[in-house]
Design a protein around this motif. Structure first.
Motif, PDB file in Angstrom:
ATOM      1  N   GLU A 219       1.948 -10.912   4.950  1.00 19.99           N
ATOM      2  CA  GLU A 219       1.170 -11.204   3.746  1.00 19.99           C
ATOM      3  C   GLU A 219       0.716  -9.915   3.057  1.00 19.99           C
ATOM      4  O   GLU A 219       0.729  -9.834   1.826  1.00 19.99           O
ATOM      5  CB  GLU A 219      -0.022 -12.097   4.080  1.00 19.99           C
ATOM      6  N   LEU A 220       0.323  -8.923   3.841  1.00 18.15           N
ATOM      7  CA  LEU A 220      -0.063  -7.633   3.252  1.00 18.15           C
ATOM      8  C   LEU A 220       1.133  -6.973   2.565  1.00 18.15           C
ATOM      9  O   LEU A 220       1.002  -6.431   1.457  1.00 18.15           O
ATOM     10  CB  LEU A 220      -0.634  -6.698   4.321  1.00 18.15           C
ATOM     11  N   ARG A 221       2.296  -7.030   3.217  1.00 19.69           N
ATOM     12  CA  ARG A 221       3.502  -6.447   2.609  1.00 19.69           C
ATOM     13  C   ARG A 221       3.895  -7.184   1.333  1.00 19.69           C
ATOM     14  O   ARG A 221       4.379  -6.571   0.378  1.00 19.69           O
ATOM     15  CB  ARG A 221       4.660  -6.432   3.606  1.00 19.69           C
ATOM     16  N   ALA A 222       3.658  -8.490   1.287  1.00 23.81           N
ATOM     17  CA  ALA A 222       3.941  -9.259   0.071  1.00 23.81           C
ATOM     18  C   ALA A 222       3.070  -8.750  -1.077  1.00 23.81           C
ATOM     19  O   ALA A 222       3.535  -8.644  -2.217  1.00 23.81           O
ATOM     20  CB  ALA A 222       3.707 -10.748   0.309  1.00 23.81           C
ATOM     21  N   CYS A 223       1.830  -8.415  -0.782  1.00 23.29           N
ATOM     22  CA  CYS A 223       0.951  -7.828  -1.808  1.00 23.29           C
ATOM     23  C   CYS A 223       1.508  -6.485  -2.271  1.00 23.29           C
ATOM     24  O   CYS A 223       1.511  -6.187  -3.467  1.00 23.29           O
ATOM     25  CB  CYS A 223      -0.460  -7.621  -1.255  1.00 23.29           C
ATOM     26  N   ASP A 224       1.974  -5.685  -1.318  1.00 26.12           N
ATOM     27  CA  ASP A 224       2.519  -4.366  -1.659  1.00 26.12           C
ATOM     28  C   ASP A 224       3.747  -4.483  -2.554  1.00 26.12           C
ATOM     29  O   ASP A 224       3.960  -3.662  -3.441  1.00 26.12           O
ATOM     30  CB  ASP A 224       2.878  -3.591  -0.392  1.00 26.12           C
TER      31      ASP A 224
END
Length: 137
Positions: free
Chosen positions: A93-98
């Motif tokens: 989920e954090l990588r999706a934000c990135d």
């Protein structure tokens, strides 16, 4: 060309509006980065840290540092209790934000990414606290 000029003007207005809001409602000692970071670190909860972040945002690249503090504050509520599969899901989920604004130019997109990451951490914190019950809050 006209559309590009309008978009540039809109970006400036949004940035000015965000900066103006930060000075009016920001509970930090001042709107200087160090004071905002100190207020975020002193926040008694993840939700309070997020409220301070929202009130003190710059709407630009400085929000990356603020968001990182909020992430750390929120992660304190849940990260150690996540199993391997949930940790992987959190990282995804954090990588999706990135990736969301990766191909956009302008510092406001760095702010959007910081908020996205902080919101993910906040959701995980809220879920962990809800699961732990009222004693955990």
């Amino acid at each position: 060309m006209f559309l590009r000029s309008c978009l540039a003007a809109l970006t400036v207005l949004i940035a000015l509006g965000a900066a103006g809001a930060a000075t009016a409602d920001c509970p930090a000692k001042s709107t200087q980065m160090d004071d905002i970071i100190a207020a975020l670190k002193a926040a008694p909860s993840c939700n309070r840290a997020m409220t301070i972040f929202e009130a003190c945002e710059y709407g630009a690249s400085g929000d990356v540092q603020f968001g990182a503090v909020v992430e750390q504050r929120c992660e304190a509520d849940f990260l150690s209790g996540l199993g391997a599969s949930r940790k992987k899901a959190y990282q995804r989920e954090l990588r999706a934000c990135d990736r969301k604004y990766l191909n956009e130019s302008g510092t406001m997109y760095m702010s959007f990414t910081a908020f996205c990451r902080a919101e993910v951490a906040q959701r995980y914190s809220q879920k962990a606290l809800k699961t732990a019950g009222p004693k955990a809050r």
